[in-house]
Motif scaffolding. Structure first.
Motif, PDB file in Angstrom:
ATOM      1  N   ASP A  49       0.834  -1.138  -0.101  1.00 23.54           N
ATOM      2  CA  ASP A  49      -0.116   0.059  -0.052  1.00 23.54           C
ATOM      3  C   ASP A  49       0.639   1.308  -0.033  1.00 23.54           C
ATOM      4  O   ASP A  49       0.631   2.235  -0.510  1.00 23.54           O
ATOM      5  N   ALA A  68       1.159   4.264  -2.583  1.00 27.02           N
ATOM      6  CA  ALA A  68       1.183   5.596  -2.187  1.00 27.02           C
ATOM      7  C   ALA A  68       2.216   6.500  -2.974  1.00 27.02           C
ATOM      8  O   ALA A  68       2.165   7.812  -3.313  1.00 27.02           O
ATOM      9  N   ARG A 120       3.817  13.948   3.313  1.00 27.14           N
ATOM     10  CA  ARG A 120       2.680  13.413   2.714  1.00 27.14           C
ATOM     11  C   ARG A 120       2.762  11.789   2.814  1.00 27.14           C
ATOM     12  O   ARG A 120       1.637  11.086   3.144  1.00 27.14           O
ATOM     13  N   GLN A 140       1.776  10.870   6.240  1.00 24.58           N
ATOM     14  CA  GLN A 140       0.465  10.990   6.734  1.00 24.58           C
ATOM     15  C   GLN A 140      -0.369   9.914   6.332  1.00 24.58           C
ATOM     16  O   GLN A 140      -1.325   9.411   6.778  1.00 24.58           O
ATOM     17  N   GLU A 141      -0.022   9.427   5.012  1.00 17.49           N
ATOM     18  CA  GLU A 141      -0.701   8.160   4.514  1.00 17.49           C
ATOM     19  C   GLU A 141      -0.417   6.832   5.236  1.00 17.49           C
ATOM     20  O   GLU A 141      -1.306   6.252   5.210  1.00 17.49           O
ATOM     21  N   ARG A 201      -2.520   6.955   8.402  1.00 17.42           N
ATOM     22  CA  ARG A 201      -3.928   6.479   8.031  1.00 17.42           C
ATOM     23  C   ARG A 201      -4.000   5.069   7.597  1.00 17.42           C
ATOM     24  O   ARG A 201      -4.919   4.301   8.184  1.00 17.42           O
ATOM     25  N   LEU A 202      -3.014   4.492   7.008  1.00 20.03           N
ATOM     26  CA  LEU A 202      -2.974   2.960   6.710  1.00 20.03           C
ATOM     27  C   LEU A 202      -2.910   2.345   8.155  1.00 20.03           C
ATOM     28  O   LEU A 202      -3.550   1.203   8.195  1.00 20.03           O
TER      29      LEU A 202
END
Length: 384
Positions: free
Chosen positions: A210, A214, A277, A280-281, A284-285
Motif C-alpha cells: 500500500d 502511495a 505526505r 500521513q498516508e 492513515r493505513l
C-alpha cells in the motif's frame, strides 16, 4: 626509467585504473600514489580521513595562497564489476581501436588523470597569480557521502575559490544544473501469525504494498500537476521504489517489510513536504491494519545544482569549451555540496560519456582524454 612525474596522461590513467577503489572499500593506496605525484609537483596537500578506516579525501594546491583559485574535482571510487560481462580485465587499462577500457575510465578516473597533468602543468609555470586546487573524494557513487568530511574541513578553514569544475563525463560540455536526490526507507511493522489463520496477524508486506502505491500516486501527481523545468530531460520531480524485502517463510504472516525508495528533485525543491505526505498516508493505513506501525527513515540526501547563466565563472568555462549555453543533466554530482558548504560557483564538465559509465567494458576514447588535458591546461592558463 620514466619517473612518476614524467608519466603521460595515459600512463597515469593506467595507474589509477589499477587501484580497485570500488565504492564502500578503501582508497588509501590510490590516495597515497596521487599524493606522492602531487608532492613531486610541489603541491601543498591536505589529506582528510573519512569515517571508515582506509578512506580519504585529498586537497592539493599549487600556486600562491590567494582566495581566487580554481578547483578541479573528481571522485576516486568506482562502481562494482561483479556480474558484468567484461571482455577485458576491468582493473587493467586496455587499448583497443583507440578506446581505453577499464573501470572508471569515463566515470571518472579519466578526469582525475587530466587533473594530475594539470597540476604538473601548473607547477611548471612561474607566473601563477592564483592557485590551482585539486579535490579528490571517496564514496561518491553511493550518494556523495565521502566528500562531506573534506568540505566541512575546508569550510572550517574558510576556504575560498572563484569556482569549481566537477569533471564528471559530459563530453566536455558545460553543465550548470542537475537534480538533487533523497534516498529513504519505509519500515512497515506488522504482527506475525501462522498462515493458517492470517487474520490473527497483520501482514507487513501488504502494508508495504500500500505504501508503494502511495509512492506511485504521489509520483503521478508530481508528473501531472507539479513543478516543471523543461531544461531537464525529465522535467518534473520523480519518486520510485527500487527495493523491497520482507517475510521469513511462506507459512508465517510477515511482521516486517522494508521499502527503499528515492526522490530526484529539481534544484531548490525541499523533500520534506513529500516525506510528510507519505508519513500521513502511513498513519492513515495503520488505522486499518491491527498492530501496524510505519517509520520513514532518510538514508542519504544531496542537493541539486543550479548555477545561474550570468555567473562569471560559468561564462569563463564556457569560453574555454566553446559552448553557447550550458545544459542540465539527469544524474547527480558533488557540485551542489561544494556550493552548499563553500558558497562558490560550480559547473560540471569533463571528458567521456556518462552513457558508458557503470557498464561492462567502460571506456574513454584516446581523443577524449587528450581533449580533457587541453581543457584543464586552458583552465590553468586562466590562473597565469
Amino acid at each position: 626509467m620514466t619517473s612518476m612525474y614524467d608519466l603521460s596522461v595515459q600512463d597515469i590513467l593506467a595507474q589509477l585504473v589499477a587501484f580497485p577503489t570500488i565504492c564502500r572499500t578503501e582508497n588509501q593506496n590510490l590516495i597515497e600514489w596521487v599524493e606522492a605525484f602531487l608532492r613531486a609537483c610541489g603541491a601543498r596537500c591536505l589529506r582528510v580521513p573519512g569515517e571508515q578506516a582506509g578512506r580519504f579525501n585529498l586537497l592539493a594546491s599549487i600556486g600562491p595562497d590567494t582566495p581566487d583559485g580554481i578547483v578541479l574535482s573528481a571522485h576516486s571510487d568506482v562502481v562494482p564489476v561483479e556480474g558484468q560481462p567484461w571482455t577485458t580485465d576491468p582493473f587493467t587499462l586496455t587499448t583497443r581501436n583507440e578506446n581505453l577500457y577499464g573501470r572508471g575510465t569515463s566515470d571518472m578516473k579519466g578526469f582525475l588523470a587530466c587533473m594530475l597533468v594539470a597540476a604538473r602543468y601548473a607547477a611548471q609555470k612561474t607566473t601563477l597569480r592564483a592557485p590551482l586546487h585539486l579535490a579528490i573524494s571517496y564514496d561518491e557513487e553511493i550518494g556523495c557521502v565521502g566528500v562531506h568530511s573534506l568540505l566541512r574541513s575546508l569550510a572550517a578553514h574558510k576556504f575560498q575559490a572563484r569556482g569549481c569544475v566537477i569533471g564528471e563525463p559530459t563530453n566536455l560540455h558545460v553543465v550548470s544544473g542537475h537534480k538533487g536526490k533523497l534516498a529513504a526507507c519505509i519500515v512497515c511493522h506488522g504482527l506475525a501469525a501462522h498462515s493458517a489463520n492470517p487474520a490473527r496477524g497483520s501482514n507487513a508486506i501488504l502494508l508495504a504494498s500500500d505504501m508503494v502505491q502511495a509512492i506511485k500516486f504521489l509520483q503521478d501527481e508530481l508528473q501531472n500537476n507539479g513543478a516543471q523545468d523543461e531544461s531537464f530531460e525529465v522535467p518534473y520531480n520523480t519518486l520510485q521504489a527500487g527495493l523491497i524485502r520482507g517475510g521469513v517463510a511462506l507459512n508465517i504472516v510477515p511482521d516486517l517489510c522494508e521499502v527503499h525508495f528515492e526522490m530526484r528533485l529539481l534544484p531548490g525543491v525541499d523533500p520534506a513536504l513529500y516525506i510528510e505526505r507519505l508519513k500521513q498516508e502511513g498513519s492513515r493505513l495503520c488505522t486499518t491494519y491491527p498492530s501496524a506501525r510505519i517509520e520513514i527513515e532518510t538514508l542519504n540526501t544531496y542537493p541539486g545544482l543550479n548555477t545561474l547563466d550570468d555567473t562569471p565563472f560559468l561564462q569563463e568555462i564556457m569560453a574555454i569549451t566553446g559552448d553557447n549555453a550550458p545544459s542540465h543533466i539527469g544524474f547527480g554530482t558533488e557540485g551542489g555540496l561544494f556550493k552548499e558548504y563553500l558558497d562558490i560557483p560550480v559547473v560540471v564538465c569533463g571528458p567521456g560519456s556518462i552513457d558508458r559509465a557503470h557498464k561492462a567494458d567502460e571506456f574513454i576514447r584516446l581523443d577524449e582524454l587528450s581533449a580533457g588535458v587541453q581543457f584543464v591546461e586552458k583552465i590553468v592558463e586562466k590562473l597565469l
